[in-house]
Structures are given as C-alpha cells and as structure tokens.
Design an enzyme around this catalytic site. Structure first.
Site, PDB file in Angstrom:
ATOM      1  N   SER A  67       0.814  -1.216   0.000  1.00 39.03           N
ATOM      2  CA  SER A  67       0.000   0.000   0.000  1.00 39.03           C
ATOM      3  C   SER A  67       0.850   1.269   0.000  1.00 39.03           C
ATOM      4  O   SER A  67       2.019   1.257   0.390  1.00 39.03           O
ATOM      5  CB  SER A  67      -0.924   0.003   1.226  1.00 39.03           C
ATOM      6  OG  SER A  67      -1.661  -1.191   1.274  1.00 39.03           O
TER       7      SER A  67
HETATM    8  N1  SAM Z   1      -0.136  -5.065   4.172  1.00 39.14           N
HETATM    9  C1  SAM Z   1       0.518  -5.429   2.944  1.00 39.14           C
HETATM   10  C2  SAM Z   1       1.916  -4.890   2.833  1.00 39.14           C
HETATM   11  O1  SAM Z   1       2.324  -4.092   3.675  1.00 39.14           O
HETATM   12  O2  SAM Z   1       2.620  -5.303   1.890  1.00 39.14           O
HETATM   13  C3  SAM Z   1      -0.273  -5.058   1.722  1.00 39.14           C
HETATM   14  C4  SAM Z   1      -1.406  -5.947   1.532  1.00 39.14           C
HETATM   15  S1  SAM Z   1      -2.153  -6.048  -0.048  1.00 39.14           S
HETATM   16  C5  SAM Z   1      -2.822  -4.445  -0.308  1.00 39.14           C
HETATM   17  C6  SAM Z   1      -3.551  -7.049   0.423  1.00 39.14           C
HETATM   18  C7  SAM Z   1      -3.212  -8.468   0.781  1.00 39.14           C
HETATM   19  O3  SAM Z   1      -4.373  -9.092   1.293  1.00 39.14           O
HETATM   20  C8  SAM Z   1      -2.765  -9.325  -0.395  1.00 39.14           C
HETATM   21  O4  SAM Z   1      -1.509  -9.866  -0.132  1.00 39.14           O
HETATM   22  C9  SAM Z   1      -3.838 -10.395  -0.483  1.00 39.14           C
HETATM   23  O5  SAM Z   1      -3.359 -11.660  -0.900  1.00 39.14           O
HETATM   24  C10 SAM Z   1      -4.324 -10.435   0.948  1.00 39.14           C
HETATM   25  N2  SAM Z   1      -5.633 -11.044   1.162  1.00 39.14           N
HETATM   26  C11 SAM Z   1      -6.762 -10.934   0.414  1.00 39.14           C
HETATM   27  N3  SAM Z   1      -7.757 -11.654   0.968  1.00 39.14           N
HETATM   28  C12 SAM Z   1      -7.250 -12.214   2.105  1.00 39.14           C
HETATM   29  C13 SAM Z   1      -7.777 -13.069   3.118  1.00 39.14           C
HETATM   30  N4  SAM Z   1      -9.048 -13.507   3.108  1.00 39.14           N
HETATM   31  N5  SAM Z   1      -6.962 -13.450   4.119  1.00 39.14           N
HETATM   32  C14 SAM Z   1      -5.670 -13.034   4.170  1.00 39.14           C
HETATM   33  N6  SAM Z   1      -5.110 -12.240   3.241  1.00 39.14           N
HETATM   34  C15 SAM Z   1      -5.896 -11.830   2.229  1.00 39.14           C
END
Ligand code: SAM
Length: 219
Positions: A67
């Site tokens: 993000s």
């Molecule tokens: N916080 C992260 C970082 O600092 O790099 C960025 C996260 S990215 C915007 C969103 C993440 O949420 C992705 O890696 C995606 O695979 C994960 N995601 C989506 N649905 C999810 C779920 N049900 N449980 C866990 N992770 C999930």
C-alpha cells in the site's frame, strides 16, 4: 547497495515523511518514527526498490500490492495504538505494514491467504529482525481465533461488509479498521469500535482503493 543509491533513498524517505505524511495530517509520533525506521525498499523486488518512497502503491508478487505509505500510516494511526496492544493484521502481503505495526504495538499476528507471499514475508521479517510479528497462512476473514481477542485489527484488502468473525475477535474498547465497499476495488475506510457494553460503533473515515479481500466472509 551503492552509497549514493542509499543516500538517495534516505533523502526520498525524508521527503515522504514531511510531504506525504506530516503535511497531510499524520500526527502520531510512534507511527512517524516507525515509518522512518522500517526500510520499505527491503519489502520490494530489487527493480522496484528505487520507487520505495514514491507516493503510491507498488506491485509485489502474485499480482498483489504494497500500500501507499500515506495509507499505511493513516490506517495505523486510526488504530490509536499506545504500544501495549495485541494486533491482528489481515493481508500480510510483503510484510511491510506488519513491520511498521510491530514498532507501534506489543505483538502483531498477521494472516495472508497466498502461500508464496506468506512464506516470503515470514522469511523477510525474520531476516530483518522483526521478532514481534507472527505470520499465518489462511483465510483472514475468519481472523485468527487462537490469539483473540485483539485490541486492534487492521484489514489491508477491501471487503463487501465488515466480517462478523473479526468483530467477534475484537476486545472490548478495541478498534477495527477496514476498507468496505460495494465493488471489489472501491471502498470507504471504516473504523469499528467495540464499546464496553459489547455494542459496536461505526465511522466512515475516507474513500480508498484496495485489492479485494477474498474468503469466506469476503468476496
Ligand atoms: N499489508 C501489505 C503490505 O504491507 O505489503 C499489503 C497488503 S495487499 C494491499 C492485500 C493483501 O491481502 C494481499 O496480499 C492479499 O493476498 C491479501 N488477502 C486478500 N484476501 C485475504 C484473506 N481472506 N486473508 C488473508 N489475506 C488476504
């Protein structure tokens, strides 16, 4: 990394702190300190490292994103951390936000649904010395019951609604910050507070755009 490249990144980081965070109203000293300390470039692939302090999200593996720095700071500030909390993060991604969170709270439990991302985040956090973070592979819409309740929960992917299971795992007085919206890519950032009597108070914070939260209580 060459000395001039390191100096260039440091000066870009200072610009990010003053123009993207402070000038836009981020005030929590612990959050600003953590954003200064954590090297965002270490959470990116080598070809992306030079963009680490740009004002936007960046691609990581598996079609996901890390993000925008301002949004990371804004969401963590919205959790109102004192440094003593057990925090759940849903959506580990690169592990960057978990590292920042770990400098603002007592412990961080973070859940990622994509196995290669969970594995590389775990290795990276270990190598960089972020010992207060524990990474789990699973569906974060179901939280992580074993360590509940959490004084703060942050979801870094957009949900159709606030997952009931996450509200359930929130401690009394706890704060849950999550992007919620009617389509998988456009959301409103929402903060839910669990009141002393067990009821929930919900506030809309600002419009945001996140990758979708995929799972039993997501898309
Ligand atoms: N916080 C992260 C970082 O600092 O790099 C960025 C996260 S990215 C915007 C969103 C993440 O949420 C992705 O890696 C995606 O695979 C994960 N995601 C989506 N649905 C999810 C779920 N049900 N449980 C866990 N992770 C999930």
């Amino acid at each position: 990394m060459a000395i001039h490249a390191r100096a260039e990144l440091e000066s870009r980081k200072e610009r990010m702190l003053s123009e993207d965070l402070l000038a836009r109203g981020i005030r929590d000293a612990a959050v600003i300190g953590a954003m200064r300390e954590v090297p965002r470039e270490a959470f990116l692939s080598p070809d992306m490292a030079r963009f680490a302090y740009d004002d936007g999200p960046l691609p990581i593996e598996e079609g996901q994103t890390i993000s925008q720095p301002y949004i990371v700071a804004y969401m963590i500030e919205a959790l109102e951390l004192q440094g003593t909390e057990r925090v759940l993060e849903v959506g580990t991604g690169s592990g960057y936000a978990a590292a920042v969170l770990s400098l603002c709270a007592a412990e961080v439990f973070t859940v990622e649904r994509i196995a290669p991302l969970a594995q590389s985040a775990r290795e990276r956090l270990e190598r960089l010395g972020y010992r207060k973070v524990t990474v789990h592979l699973g569906d974060g819409t179901m939280g992580w019951k074993e360590h509940a309740p959490y004084q703060a929960i942050v979801v870094t992917a957009g949900a159709p609604e606030v997952p009931a299971e996450l509200m359930e795992q929130l401690a009394s007085g706890g704060r849950l910050v999550i992007p919620v919206g009617p389509t998988p890519h456009l959301q409103e950032l929402v903060r839910v507070r669990r009141q002393a009597d067990g009821s929930f108070k919900r506030e809309n914070l600002c419009p945001v755009r996140f990758v979708p939260l995929i799972g039993e209580q997501g898309w």
